[in-house]
Design a protein around this motif. Structure first.
Motif, PDB file in Angstrom:
ATOM      1  N   CYS A 232     -36.264 -23.003   2.947  1.00 63.74           N
ATOM      2  CA  CYS A 232     -36.363 -22.206   1.718  1.00 63.74           C
ATOM      3  C   CYS A 232     -35.707 -22.931   0.546  1.00 63.74           C
ATOM      4  N   ASN A 233     -34.532 -23.512   0.785  1.00 69.05           N
ATOM      5  CA  ASN A 233     -33.840 -24.240  -0.274  1.00 69.05           C
ATOM      6  C   ASN A 233     -34.653 -25.445  -0.739  1.00 69.05           C
ATOM      7  N   GLY A 234     -35.343 -26.091   0.191  1.00 68.52           N
ATOM      8  CA  GLY A 234     -36.117 -27.288  -0.146  1.00 68.52           C
ATOM      9  C   GLY A 234     -37.423 -26.996  -0.851  1.00 68.52           C
ATOM     10  N   THR A 235     -38.020 -25.847  -0.565  1.00 70.93           N
ATOM     11  CA  THR A 235     -39.340 -25.520  -1.125  1.00 70.93           C
ATOM     12  C   THR A 235     -39.277 -24.511  -2.268  1.00 70.93           C
ATOM     13  N   GLY A 236     -38.115 -23.900  -2.478  1.00 67.39           N
ATOM     14  CA  GLY A 236     -37.993 -22.904  -3.539  1.00 67.39           C
ATOM     15  C   GLY A 236     -38.503 -21.536  -3.155  1.00 67.39           C
ATOM     16  N   ILE A 237     -38.811 -21.311  -1.884  1.00 68.14           N
ATOM     17  CA  ILE A 237     -39.260 -19.997  -1.415  1.00 68.14           C
ATOM     18  C   ILE A 237     -38.060 -19.077  -1.295  1.00 68.14           C
ATOM     19  N   ARG A 238     -38.245 -17.816  -1.680  1.00 70.43           N
ATOM     20  CA  ARG A 238     -37.152 -16.852  -1.625  1.00 70.43           C
ATOM     21  C   ARG A 238     -36.707 -16.658  -0.181  1.00 70.43           C
ATOM     22  N   GLU A 239     -35.430 -16.737   0.022  1.00 73.77           N
ATOM     23  CA  GLU A 239     -34.865 -16.690   1.375  1.00 73.77           C
ATOM     24  C   GLU A 239     -34.554 -15.259   1.806  1.00 73.77           C
ATOM     25  N   ASN A 240     -34.908 -14.931   3.044  1.00 67.90           N
ATOM     26  CA  ASN A 240     -34.419 -13.696   3.647  1.00 67.90           C
ATOM     27  C   ASN A 240     -32.954 -13.893   4.018  1.00 67.90           C
ATOM     28  N   ARG A 241     -32.069 -13.125   3.446  1.00 69.69           N
ATOM     29  CA  ARG A 241     -30.658 -13.219   3.790  1.00 69.69           C
ATOM     30  C   ARG A 241     -30.389 -12.424   5.066  1.00 69.69           C
ATOM     31  N   PRO A 242     -29.274 -12.674   5.735  1.00 67.36           N
ATOM     32  CA  PRO A 242     -28.968 -11.943   6.976  1.00 67.36           C
ATOM     33  C   PRO A 242     -29.035 -10.434   6.816  1.00 67.36           C
ATOM     34  N   GLU A 243     -28.618  -9.928   5.648  1.00 66.24           N
ATOM     35  CA  GLU A 243     -28.651  -8.472   5.435  1.00 66.24           C
ATOM     36  C   GLU A 243     -30.068  -7.937   5.246  1.00 66.24           C
ATOM     37  N   ASP A 244     -31.035  -8.840   5.036  1.00 66.64           N
ATOM     38  CA  ASP A 244     -32.433  -8.431   4.914  1.00 66.64           C
ATOM     39  C   ASP A 244     -33.123  -8.326   6.276  1.00 66.64           C
ATOM     40  N   LEU A 245     -32.378  -8.638   7.340  1.00 67.20           N
ATOM     41  CA  LEU A 245     -32.955  -8.713   8.676  1.00 67.20           C
ATOM     42  C   LEU A 245     -32.199  -7.821   9.649  1.00 67.20           C
ATOM     43  N   VAL A 246     -32.913  -7.360  10.668  1.00 65.17           N
ATOM     44  CA  VAL A 246     -32.303  -6.589  11.752  1.00 65.17           C
ATOM     45  C   VAL A 246     -32.331  -7.437  13.012  1.00 65.17           C
ATOM     46  N   LYS A 247     -31.159  -7.687  13.569  1.00 67.31           N
ATOM     47  CA  LYS A 247     -31.056  -8.519  14.766  1.00 67.31           C
ATOM     48  C   LYS A 247     -30.836  -7.635  15.990  1.00 67.31           C
ATOM     49  N   THR A 248     -31.546  -7.973  17.077  1.00 61.27           N
ATOM     50  CA  THR A 248     -31.404  -7.251  18.342  1.00 61.27           C
ATOM     51  C   THR A 248     -31.263  -8.251  19.482  1.00 61.27           C
ATOM     52  N   THR A 249     -30.249  -8.081  20.306  1.00 61.01           N
ATOM     53  CA  THR A 249     -30.096  -8.914  21.503  1.00 61.01           C
ATOM     54  C   THR A 249     -30.929  -8.293  22.615  1.00 61.01           C
ATOM     55  N   VAL A 250     -31.878  -9.060  23.147  1.00 54.10           N
ATOM     56  CA  VAL A 250     -32.836  -8.507  24.118  1.00 54.10           C
ATOM     57  C   VAL A 250     -32.542  -8.920  25.556  1.00 54.10           C
ATOM     58  N   THR A 251     -31.740  -9.975  25.738  1.00 55.81           N
ATOM     59  CA  THR A 251     -31.344 -10.380  27.092  1.00 55.81           C
ATOM     60  C   THR A 251     -30.093 -11.231  27.016  1.00 55.81           C
ATOM     61  N   GLU A 252     -29.332 -11.222  28.092  1.00 57.91           N
ATOM     62  CA  GLU A 252     -28.158 -12.085  28.217  1.00 57.91           C
ATOM     63  C   GLU A 252     -28.217 -12.871  29.525  1.00 57.91           C
ATOM     64  N   THR A 253     -29.420 -12.961  30.102  1.00 59.23           N
ATOM     65  CA  THR A 253     -29.587 -13.618  31.410  1.00 59.23           C
ATOM     66  C   THR A 253     -30.604 -14.757  31.356  1.00 59.23           C
ATOM     67  N   PHE A 254     -30.770 -15.366  30.193  1.00 56.25           N
ATOM     68  CA  PHE A 254     -31.731 -16.461  30.029  1.00 56.25           C
ATOM     69  C   PHE A 254     -31.143 -17.758  30.570  1.00 56.25           C
ATOM     70  N   ARG A 255     -31.882 -18.412  31.465  1.00 53.21           N
ATOM     71  CA  ARG A 255     -31.536 -19.747  31.942  1.00 53.21           C
ATOM     72  C   ARG A 255     -32.738 -20.651  31.680  1.00 53.21           C
ATOM     73  N   GLY A 256     -32.536 -21.665  30.861  1.00 53.86           N
ATOM     74  CA  GLY A 256     -33.656 -22.405  30.310  1.00 53.86           C
ATOM     75  C   GLY A 256     -34.036 -23.676  31.043  1.00 53.86           C
ATOM     76  N   THR A 257     -34.695 -24.578  30.312  1.00 53.10           N
ATOM     77  CA  THR A 257     -35.293 -25.777  30.896  1.00 53.10           C
ATOM     78  C   THR A 257     -34.254 -26.734  31.484  1.00 53.10           C
ATOM     79  N   LEU A 258     -33.100 -26.825  30.865  1.00 51.28           N
ATOM     80  CA  LEU A 258     -32.074 -27.749  31.363  1.00 51.28           C
ATOM     81  C   LEU A 258     -31.435 -27.207  32.631  1.00 51.28           C
ATOM     82  N   ASP A 259     -31.275 -25.901  32.694  1.00 51.95           N
ATOM     83  CA  ASP A 259     -30.797 -25.278  33.926  1.00 51.95           C
ATOM     84  C   ASP A 259     -31.750 -25.590  35.083  1.00 51.95           C
ATOM     85  N   SER A 260     -33.053 -25.584  34.797  1.00 55.34           N
ATOM     86  CA  SER A 260     -34.052 -25.848  35.841  1.00 55.34           C
ATOM     87  C   SER A 260     -33.950 -27.269  36.377  1.00 55.34           C
TER      88      SER A 260
END
Length: 397
Positions: A232-260
């Motif tokens: 956004c800073n590089g292109t001049g597009i208006r940025e969504n600030r953290p307060e403009d967004l709703v964050k939800t944690t959907v899992t705490e049991t993710f084990r990814g590609t490196l774990d594999s």
């Protein structure tokens, strides 16, 4: 007396040799039985086609031919086949990792057990400057030059450095890392007609935050946000600030590609999703109409190994997103999987978002650009995927 002594010495030597001889016999027998067992296992075991553990397709048994034997291809392909289809493969990987750690080693199969429970993979540094890398840079350079002749297009490039670069402070001091920042700068210098986004500085500034998954190679939703902020800073597009967004944690049991790859880690990861605080309506059409959805998040993926697939349902050749923003702006996003967690930040800023993955898209890109009224083009890749992906040539199509 001398003769008797020599005879006794020989007899004693034979007696001392017997246990060693028996041990050697047992070793040989076990060795033979092991390989017989592997042979039986390979003949009885049904070959797997896809590894959910590693989230990839497995090598298939190669066809034997005279030409394949002559050029050595059969040997290479059969070695890959044996590696992928080896009986109890995952258990062997776990055993190997546990053994290496017991021997006080911090690197297993190219994966470092780094500080703060991070798994960090060091890639082959030669691949960053390989023949394939040079081809891909040239394809990108030519694509940008072609787009610059069209005044309607605003083109930007965002290459994401890997975890080993940004979190190098968590690696052992003897672990050498490729100079990804320098490589990115060299690519940007050759594509100066585009808006080249320096995400390195933004990520470096926040490297003590949770910006890369501990057990996976991707950046987290927070890391993706900092990439979005830099864009956004590089292109001049208006940025969504953290307060403009709703964050939800959907899992705490993710084990990814490196774990594999090590099949033994000491933690799991959490995954967050974000949505605009002011809801926006949208429709996703997959692969030319094969499937239609009204959400960016595939919650069913949380029940699978590939939990990162929650973003957009994983990788697809083409996803066309039509929103209710109605601002006349349309974005073509040419990407790898790093962009999947990036898209939610864009959903309230464009009327149309076209998400295109060159690894699976086989139509003419130029015809697609002519057909749709594109205002912005963003090319977003992890640096590693970009330099070694054999599908970047499709930018020419």
């Amino acid at each position: 007396m001398m003769q008797k002594k020599n005879i006794d010495s020989i007899e004693n030597t034979d007696k001392r040799t017997d246990p060693a001889f028996m041990a050697d016999c047992v070793t040989v027998v076990l060795f033979v039985l092991f390989f017989i067992g592997i042979g039986i296992g390979l003949s009885v075991k049904k070959d797997g086609r896809f590894s959910e553990q590693e989230n990839r397709y497995l090598a298939e048994r190669p066809e034997l031919s005279l030409s394949a034997l002559r050029n050595g291809r059969f040997e290479e392909e059969y070695e890959a086949y044996l590696s992928d289809q080896f009986p109890f493969r995952n258990q062997w990987i776990t055993l190997r990792t546990a053994t290496e750690l017991l021997l006080q080693k911090r690197e297993v199969n190219g994966i470092y057990f780094a500080e703060d429970d991070y798994l960090i993979e060091l890639k082959d540094s030669g691949q960053y400057r390989s023949e394939q890398a040079e081809k891909n840079i040239r394809y990108l350079e030519e694509f940008v030059a072609g787009c610059s002749k069209e005044p309607d297009y605003s083109v930007s490039i965002l290459l994401v450095p890997g975890k080993s670069e940004i979190l190098r402070n968590k690696l052992p001091v003897f672990a050498g890392t490729p100079e990804e920042r320098k490589i990115i700068e060299e690519i940007y210098d050759r594509c100066e007609l585009a808006e080249c986004i320096d995400v390195y500085e933004e990520l470096e500034k926040h490297r003590e935050e949770y910006i890369y998954y501990r057990t996976d190679h991707h950046w987290t939703t927070l890391g993706s946000y900092y990439g979005y902020k830099a864009w956004c800073n590089g292109t001049g597009i208006r940025e969504n600030r953290p307060e403009d967004l709703v964050k939800t944690t959907v899992t705490e049991t993710f084990r990814g590609t490196l774990d594999s790859k090590v099949n033994l880690s000491f933690c799991s990861d959490s995954i967050d999703i974000v949505e605009p605080a002011d809801p926006v309506g949208y429709t996703l059409v997959y692969d030319g109409g094969a499937m239609t959805k009204h959400t960016l998040f595939d919650m069913e993926k949380l029940d699978s190994k590939d939990k990162y697939g929650i973003f957009l349902g994983g990788n697809h050749s083409l996803i066309e997103i039509h929103t209710t923003v109605n601002n006349g702006k349309s974005l073509l996003l040419i990407k790898d999987s790093f962009a999947n967690s990036f898209v939610p930040y864009l959903i309230n800023q464009f009327e149309y978002i076209y998400v295109l993955d060159l690894r699976y898209y086989n139509q003419s890109l130029s015809e697609y650009l002519e057909k749709h009224r594109i205002t912005d083009i963003l090319i977003l890749y992890s640096l590693w995927e970009f330099v070694q992906d054999e599908n970047v040539y499709k930018l020419k199509n």
